[in-house]
Design an enzyme around this catalytic site. Structure first.
Site, PDB file in Angstrom:
ATOM      1  N   ASP A  14      34.134  41.855  41.125  1.00 17.76           N
ATOM      2  CA  ASP A  14      34.461  42.724  40.009  1.00 17.76           C
ATOM      3  C   ASP A  14      35.772  42.209  39.396  1.00 17.76           C
ATOM      4  O   ASP A  14      36.470  41.401  40.013  1.00 17.76           O
ATOM      5  CB  ASP A  14      34.621  44.159  40.532  1.00 17.76           C
ATOM      6  CG  ASP A  14      35.085  45.116  39.468  1.00 17.76           C
ATOM      7  OD1 ASP A  14      34.449  45.179  38.404  1.00 17.76           O
ATOM      8  OD2 ASP A  14      36.102  45.791  39.699  1.00 17.76           O
ATOM      9  N   ASP A  16      38.257  44.332  36.755  1.00 15.23           N
ATOM     10  CA  ASP A  16      39.285  45.362  36.631  1.00 15.23           C
ATOM     11  C   ASP A  16      39.444  46.137  37.932  1.00 15.23           C
ATOM     12  O   ASP A  16      38.480  46.700  38.452  1.00 15.23           O
ATOM     13  CB  ASP A  16      38.929  46.341  35.516  1.00 15.23           C
ATOM     14  CG  ASP A  16      38.816  45.657  34.157  1.00 15.23           C
ATOM     15  OD1 ASP A  16      39.764  44.966  33.774  1.00 15.23           O
ATOM     16  OD2 ASP A  16      37.775  45.818  33.498  1.00 15.23           O
ATOM     17  N   ASP A 177      36.258  47.307  43.791  1.00 11.52           N
ATOM     18  CA  ASP A 177      37.206  48.372  44.096  1.00 11.52           C
ATOM     19  C   ASP A 177      36.627  49.764  43.943  1.00 11.52           C
ATOM     20  O   ASP A 177      37.318  50.747  44.220  1.00 11.52           O
ATOM     21  CB  ASP A 177      38.431  48.264  43.184  1.00 11.52           C
ATOM     22  CG  ASP A 177      38.069  48.522  41.720  1.00 11.52           C
ATOM     23  OD1 ASP A 177      37.214  47.781  41.190  1.00 11.52           O
ATOM     24  OD2 ASP A 177      38.615  49.459  41.116  1.00 11.52           O
TER      25      ASP A 177
END
Length: 221
Positions: A14, A16, A177
């Site tokens: 990922d 961001d 995240d």
């Protein structure tokens, strides 16, 4: 080498909240949109809880918060276009690379892993941000939230990268995240690894029961 990498050939990251802290730039663009509508600024704390599902959802959450009700389809579309305009003008000046990211990507690339990027951020913003940090050469393929018809938490983007490189899903790892990363990875048959320092709508990402959890990407290598 971290044990979670055993028998793994492809790693999907990922962006961001995993590789970069982009909230300052996202919040600045959101607040410009709100300001144009004479609405109060949201600020970074709220935007941190809103990111992760693409720009349209981010703008919808911001407008709903400021208005006290859901915006209609036309105001939402107009707001999203203004957000894309403002964010496109300055997608990275406040964005920062998380500690250890460069070292981890360098080591994984040198070790022969196929590195890919799977984010819900619109594709047009990926290259400028990666180029800002000199990371574009690390990724063999990058997908944005608008690259395919479906985005995370749907498994389609992960299945696409696995198929593209002819790597079976059990030999792939999703690193993210948020619960959306973990859900997409699990649905695709990937192994999953979470970092706790990013954005997950105010919830511990450990609640999503990833296969592994590390404090820093340096722990991978």
């Amino acid at each position: 080498m971290h044990p979670i990498l055993k028998d793994i050939r492809l790693v999907a990251f990922d962006l961001d909240g995993t590789l970069v802290d982009s909230v300052p730039d996202l919040a600045a663009a959101v607040d410009r949109v709100l300001g144009e509508l004479d609405l109060p600024a949201a600020g970074e704390a709220k935007v941190t809880a809103w990111v992760g599902n693409g720009s349209l959802t981010l703008v919808e959450r911001a407008l709903t918060d400021a208005l006290g009700e859901s915006p209609g389809a036309e105001p939402l579309e107009a707001g999203n276009l203004r957000f894309l305009y403002h964010y496109g003008r300055d997608p990275g000046s406040r964005t920062r690379l998380y500690p250890g990211v460069r070292e981890a990507l360098d080591a994984l690339q040198a070790g022969g892993w196929i590195l890919t990027l799977v984010t819900n951020k619109p594709y047009a913003f990926i290259e400028p941000i990666l180029a800002q940090f000199g990371l574009e050469r690390h990724f063999a393929l990058a997908l944005g939230g608008d690259s395919l018809q479906r985005k995370k938490p749907d498994p389609a983007p992960l299945l696409h990268v696995a198929s593209h490189f002819d790597v079976p899903p059990p030999a792939c790892l999703m690193v993210g995240d948020s619960r959306h990363d973990i859900a997409a990875g699990r649905a695709a048959g990937f192994r999953t690894l979470a970092v706790p320092y990013g954005y997950n709508h105010g919830e511990p990402v450990s609640n999503s029961l990833p296969d592994g959890l590390i404090e820093s990407l340096t722990e991978l290598v």
